[in-house]
Motif scaffolding. Structure first.
Motif, PDB file in Angstrom:
ATOM      1  N   SER A 131       0.530  -1.034   0.239  1.00  0.00           N
ATOM      2  CA  SER A 131       0.146  -0.137  -0.068  1.00  0.00           C
ATOM      3  C   SER A 131       0.533   1.685  -0.497  1.00  0.00           C
ATOM      4  O   SER A 131       0.473   2.803  -0.602  1.00  0.00           O
TER       5      SER A 131
ATOM      6  N   ARG B 139       1.676   1.021  -3.718  1.00  0.00           N
ATOM      7  CA  ARG B 139       0.896   1.227  -4.582  1.00  0.00           C
ATOM      8  C   ARG B 139       0.347   3.028  -4.530  1.00  0.00           C
ATOM      9  O   ARG B 139      -0.446   3.407  -5.325  1.00  0.00           O
TER      10      ARG B 139
ATOM     11  N   ASN C 232      -5.717  -3.586  -6.066  1.00  0.00           N
ATOM     12  CA  ASN C 232      -4.519  -3.477  -4.777  1.00  0.00           C
ATOM     13  C   ASN C 232      -5.026  -5.159  -3.755  1.00  0.00           C
ATOM     14  O   ASN C 232      -5.476  -4.789  -3.148  1.00  0.00           O
TER      15      ASN C 232
END
Length: 178
Positions: free
Chosen positions: A24, A27, A160
């Protein structure tokens, strides 16, 4: 019916980070680690992967002169065709790009909205993403109009899901290629 071609301002932006961090943080970063707007092709232009303790996320950005569409028109159908290069390990999605006129590391997070569509990638052939109604309505029109598109690896970047130590690399040619 018009067929706009991409601008040589196109290219890719990437972010990498240590495996000890998290997917995370790579990204979801606001800015990238590096960018290239003069590449003629790149084999990981739309990728998500982990390798030797490092996570990578690459996104490709495109610019199209759509000033040939009169202001106030209704776009009934649209598609994006890119020629695959090198790697073809997953799927690629397209969505609204919000990058500046000059591509740089600040463009890593320059996209908005939901996907226009996605396609299983392939190398050595044109791959076409047929736009949904959102993609058609996001096309800019009128004098000086430029439509910007961001392409991302679909299953791990767009959706994701951490790539862990796997490779989901997809490459393409850019307008700089003769």
């Amino acid at each position: 019916s018009i067929t706009p071609y991409g601008s040589t301002a196109d290219g890719y932006v990437y972010k990498n980070g240590a495996w000890g961090g998290s997917w995370s943080s790579v990204r979801g970063a606001a800015t990238g680690t590096g960018s290239n707007s003069s590449a003629s092709s790149y084999n990981t232009a739309m990728s998500a992967y982990g390798s030797f303790g490092t996570l990578y996320c690459y996104r490709a950005f495109f610019y199209f002169d759509t000033s040939g569409i009169p202001a106030g028109s209704t776009v009934n159908s649209a598609s994006l065709s890119l020629y695959g290069y090198g790697n073809a390990q997953s799927s690629v999605s397209a969505q609204k790009g919000t990058q500046g006129d000059t591509l740089g590391t600040a463009s890593f997070s320059a996209f908005s909205g939901s996907e226009y569509g996605h396609v299983t990638w392939g190398a050595g052939a044109y791959k076409t993403i047929t736009f949904n109604a959102t993609g058609c309505s996001d096309i800019q029109m009128g004098s000086g109009a430029v439509t910007k598109i961001c392409c991302r690896e679909y299953a791990h970047d767009y959706l994701n899901s951490s790539p862990e130590e796997s490779s989901y690399k997809n490459g393409c040619y850019f307008s700089d290629n003769s």
